[in-house]
Design a protein around this motif. Structure first.
Motif, mmCIF file in Angstrom:
data_model
loop_
_atom_site.group_PDB
_atom_site.id
_atom_site.type_symbol
_atom_site.label_atom_id
_atom_site.label_comp_id
_atom_site.label_asym_id
_atom_site.label_seq_id
_atom_site.Cartn_x
_atom_site.Cartn_y
_atom_site.Cartn_z
ATOM 1 N N ILE A 128 25.277 -21.399 30.702
ATOM 2 C CA ILE A 128 26.306 -22.696 31.302
ATOM 3 C C ILE A 128 27.948 -23.048 29.535
ATOM 4 C CG2 ILE A 128 27.182 -25.075 31.513
ATOM 5 C CD1 ILE A 128 25.427 -24.791 33.861
ATOM 6 N N TRP A 129 26.719 -23.337 28.565
ATOM 7 C CA TRP A 129 27.021 -23.860 27.810
ATOM 8 C C TRP A 129 27.451 -22.647 26.331
ATOM 9 C CZ3 TRP A 129 28.721 -28.506 26.916
ATOM 10 C CH2 TRP A 129 27.940 -29.518 27.751
ATOM 11 N N TYR A 130 26.963 -22.100 26.773
ATOM 12 C CA TYR A 130 26.969 -20.131 25.883
ATOM 13 C C TYR A 130 28.198 -19.807 26.707
ATOM 14 C CZ TYR A 130 26.698 -15.408 24.387
ATOM 15 O OH TYR A 130 26.628 -14.393 23.290
ATOM 16 N N ALA A 131 28.606 -19.896 27.412
ATOM 17 C CA ALA A 131 30.100 -19.797 27.580
ATOM 18 C C ALA A 131 30.907 -20.494 27.829
ATOM 19 C CB ALA A 131 30.513 -19.390 28.973
ATOM 20 N N SER A 132 30.680 -21.309 28.029
ATOM 21 C CA SER A 132 31.823 -22.815 27.442
ATOM 22 C C SER A 132 32.030 -22.233 25.790
ATOM 23 C CB SER A 132 31.146 -23.654 27.856
ATOM 24 O OG SER A 132 30.651 -24.005 29.549
ATOM 25 N N SER A 133 31.123 -22.520 25.015
ATOM 26 C CA SER A 133 31.846 -22.379 23.453
ATOM 27 C C SER A 133 32.859 -21.216 23.522
ATOM 28 C CB SER A 133 30.906 -22.022 23.511
ATOM 29 O OG SER A 133 29.944 -20.563 22.602
ATOM 30 N N THR A 134 33.531 -20.104 23.829
ATOM 31 C CA THR A 134 34.376 -19.738 23.860
ATOM 32 C C THR A 134 35.544 -19.642 24.867
ATOM 33 O OG1 THR A 134 32.787 -17.730 24.425
ATOM 34 C CG2 THR A 134 33.045 -18.178 22.640
ATOM 35 N N VAL A 135 34.844 -19.445 26.184
ATOM 36 C CA VAL A 135 35.457 -18.432 27.074
ATOM 37 C C VAL A 135 36.942 -20.040 27.434
ATOM 38 C CG1 VAL A 135 35.863 -18.039 29.372
ATOM 39 C CG2 VAL A 135 34.329 -17.507 28.668
ATOM 40 N N PRO A 136 36.955 -21.165 27.445
ATOM 41 C CA PRO A 136 38.241 -22.501 27.262
ATOM 42 C C PRO A 136 38.835 -21.958 26.567
ATOM 43 C CG PRO A 136 35.595 -23.350 27.852
ATOM 44 C CD PRO A 136 35.600 -21.909 27.512
ATOM 45 N N ASN A 137 38.453 -21.743 25.301
ATOM 46 C CA ASN A 137 39.155 -21.373 24.292
ATOM 47 C C ASN A 137 40.651 -20.116 24.411
ATOM 48 O OD1 ASN A 137 40.154 -21.931 21.322
ATOM 49 N ND2 ASN A 137 39.406 -19.964 21.019
#
Length: 367
Positions: A128-137
């Motif tokens: 969850i955090w791995y995807a959230s580190s880049t995808v929202p940006n």
């Protein structure tokens, strides 16, 4: 998927001739030795990092002329931009839903309170955090007209994305070690993989993952960036950042390449060693049913390892100039948004216990 192979699935010569006190002594010795090796690894890594940072502190500070970078992202017409936005958004939402459901199932289903599922729950939380580190940006960048990211924001994204990716490598290695113990040493498994030892391994994965990348990030951030500031990528990646530096930095590039290779190949060799031992043990099982059950225990994990490491090696175990920009973007999208989305599907479809727990969780959510 089962937690470990039964005694009857293993060759009888391995089960029937071991005294109980030998089992306990061997089990405790193996666990203590593994924990001591982990402690030594953390101490050595901390010392090496400290030496690098002290050495960097004595150097002159570099004046950065660039205050922000431009992430070009995906090229194309507005329709193509809208397609990528919709695709990435759907993948991200399904990633949050799938991995969140696994975390919830492991937390609330008491039948899943075993080392294998505790590791899987932490792995899903990590995804969850791995995807959230880049995808929202990425999503914001597609909609943005300027497509800018600040200097500090770029390096923060670099740090969290690579630290979480490193933590994932370590988790995959620990999960392979867990499968090795369950299949190759089923009598020792309960005394070695205790709840305390499992928590220790989880903490080591998280801490060591975030300790690996300060050195490369500090080295790259100290380079002079005087323009241009355009990064032809979808994330802040070391290759494009090194290409934007005003001076050539072969030593920094070598250090980054070495770090990437060690972080990728270290856990990968550990996984390879674990599954080599598993394969040898499974091939000695006399019954076909026993072999099938043992292989099914590891099948989903091997699929995740192959998917994750395959894309990583294409991207980072080759010189930075070896891959064209378009190829780098697609591969980065696969392992940053694709693999976190696929992992819950792989684990749930091949695991009856997880599938039943997820049905209960999704039933509670929808009801």
């Amino acid at each position: 998927m089962v937690l470990h192979t039964r005694e009857t699935d293993l060759p009888s010569s391995k089960v029937s001739h071991e005294p109980s006190h030998n089992v306990e002594e061997c089990s405790l010795g193996s666990g203590i030795l593994y924990e001591q090796n982990l402690q030594k690894y953390l101490i050595v890594h901390f010392l090496v990092t400290s030496v690098f940072l002290i050495a960097l502190g004595s150097q002159n500070r570099t004046v950065h002329f660039v205050t922000e970078f431009i992430l070009l992202g995906f090229h194309g017409q507005r329709k193509m931009q809208s397609f990528f936005f919709s695709l990435i958004l759907v993948l991200y939402l399904l990633t949050l839903l799938g991995n969140g459901a696994i975390v919830y199932a492991v937390k609330w289903d008491r039948r899943l309170h075993t080392p294998m599922y505790i590791l899987l729950g932490n792995f899903a939380f990590l995804e969850i955090w791995y995807a959230s580190s880049t995808v929202p940006n990425m999503l914001v960048n597609i909609l943005s007209e300027t497509k800018t990211i600040s200097f500090s924001g770029c390096f923060l994204q670099f740090y969290f994305f690579f630290s979480l990716g490193t933590t994932e490598c370590f988790f995959l290695s620990v999960m392979a070690y867990d499968r090795y113990l369950a299949i190759c040493r089923p009598l020792h498994y309960p005394s070695i993989m205790t709840r305390k030892f499992c928590v220790t391994l989880i903490c080591v994965c998280w801490v060591s993952g975030f300790l690996c990348y300060p050195v490369p990030i500090v080295l790259i951030s100290q380079l002079p960036f005087c323009g241009p500031n355009i990064i032809d990528h979808i994330v802040c990646d070391p290759g494009p950042l090194l290409a934007l530096a005003c001076v050539s930095a072969p030593s920094t590039e070598l250090i980054c390449y070495t770090f990437n290779s060690m972080i990728i190949f270290g856990p990968f060799l550990s996984i390879l060693g674990s599954y080599t031992m598993v394969l040898r043990a499974v091939l000695r099982v006399p019954s076909g049913a026993g072999r099938t059950k043992a292989f099914s225990t590891c099948g989903s994990h091997l699929m995740v390892v192959s998917l994750f490491y395959g894309t990583l090696m294409v991207m980072y175990v080759s010189p930075t100039s070896g891959n064209p920009a378009g190829m780098q973007k697609i591969v980065t999208l696969v392992y940053s948004a694709g693999t976190p989305f696929l992992n819950p599907l792989i684990y749930s479809l091949r695991n009856k216990d997880m599938k039943n727990a997820l049905k209960k969780v999704l039933g509670l959510i929808t009801s």
